[in-house]
Write an enzyme that holds these catalytic residues in place. Structure first.
Site, mmCIF file in Angstrom:
data_model
loop_
_atom_site.group_PDB
_atom_site.id
_atom_site.type_symbol
_atom_site.label_atom_id
_atom_site.label_comp_id
_atom_site.label_asym_id
_atom_site.label_seq_id
_atom_site.Cartn_x
_atom_site.Cartn_y
_atom_site.Cartn_z
ATOM 1 N N HIS A 1 0.861 -1.188 0.000
ATOM 2 C CA HIS A 1 0.000 0.000 0.000
ATOM 3 C C HIS A 1 0.896 1.236 0.000
ATOM 4 O O HIS A 1 2.036 1.192 0.496
ATOM 5 C CB HIS A 1 -0.872 0.027 1.249
ATOM 6 C CG HIS A 1 -1.930 -1.025 1.280
ATOM 7 N ND1 HIS A 1 -3.046 -0.912 2.063
ATOM 8 C CD2 HIS A 1 -2.051 -2.211 0.630
ATOM 9 C CE1 HIS A 1 -3.811 -1.980 1.911
ATOM 10 N NE2 HIS A 1 -3.217 -2.786 1.036
ATOM 11 N N GLU B 1 0.886 3.842 1.833
ATOM 12 C CA GLU B 1 1.326 4.229 3.175
ATOM 13 C C GLU B 1 2.502 3.384 3.646
ATOM 14 O O GLU B 1 3.462 3.909 4.215
ATOM 15 C CB GLU B 1 0.184 4.047 4.197
ATOM 16 C CG GLU B 1 -1.049 4.850 3.897
ATOM 17 C CD GLU B 1 -2.109 4.053 3.153
ATOM 18 O OE1 GLU B 1 -3.301 4.220 3.468
ATOM 19 O OE2 GLU B 1 -1.758 3.276 2.241
ATOM 20 N N CYS C 1 -6.345 1.562 5.842
ATOM 21 C CA CYS C 1 -6.922 0.285 6.253
ATOM 22 C C CYS C 1 -6.337 -0.107 7.618
ATOM 23 O O CYS C 1 -5.430 0.567 8.120
ATOM 24 C CB CYS C 1 -6.598 -0.774 5.203
ATOM 25 S SG CYS C 1 -4.854 -1.264 5.198
ATOM 26 N N CYS D 1 -2.411 -0.492 7.548
ATOM 27 C CA CYS D 1 -1.700 0.784 7.445
ATOM 28 C C CYS D 1 -1.871 1.624 8.696
ATOM 29 O O CYS D 1 -0.921 2.255 9.165
ATOM 30 C CB CYS D 1 -2.160 1.539 6.204
ATOM 31 S SG CYS D 1 -1.688 0.708 4.672
#
Length: 156
Positions: free
Chosen positions: A46, A48, A76, A79
């Protein structure tokens, strides 16, 4: 946040969901990325997570105190947990994620009082722009999928 949006706009060019993130330290962007889950076939890739890794490498510490993370979509659970573990001071995100958001939508990991670190969170900055990028991406994906499943036009 504009830099995070720029990153998000790059993602669809390589088939990735348009989510971008930028980590700022002392008023300087030290790491920027978009999602790479499809390219790397890595569920942790991801935006992040990538900027957290880059920033930790650059600052030579996993404690990213005195930093701010800007991301185009509410993080999410994975993260959000990484943000807390990295000791990031501030999180700013664009669109809320009612299906997987862990910063107020479904869960609120950064505000959990039992953790030894809490993150200051602000959601909804450039929300419409962030949401529009996602909607456009998934609309195009659906349109492409329906094109593939249409029977061929008869030759006249």
């Amino acid at each position: 946040m504009e830099l995070a949006l720029q990153q998000a706009r790059l993602a669809p060019l390589i088939g990735e969901v348009p989510i971008g993130a930028v980590l700022v330290h002392q008023n300087e962007a030290i790491a920027a990325a978009h999602n790479y889950r499809e390219i790397l076939q890595d569920p942790t890739a991801h935006a992040e997570m990538i900027v957290i890794r880059k920033a930790a490498e650059q600052l030579k510490t996993w404690r990213l105190t005195d930093t701010s993370l800007y991301v185009t979509l509410e993080p999410c659970p994975m993260c959000a947990g990484a943000i807390v573990q990295a000791r990031i001071a501030r999180l700013v995100f664009g669109a809320w994620d009612p299906k997987a958001g862990a910063c107020g939508s479904i869960l609120n990991i950064p505000a959990e009082r039992r953790f030894n670190h809490r993150v200051q969170v602000a959601g909804g900055l450039f929300e419409q722009e962030s949401r529009a990028l996602l909607q456009e991406f998934f609309r195009a994906k659906r349109d492409n999928a329906s094109e593939k499943h249409r029977p061929p036009k008869p030759v006249t």
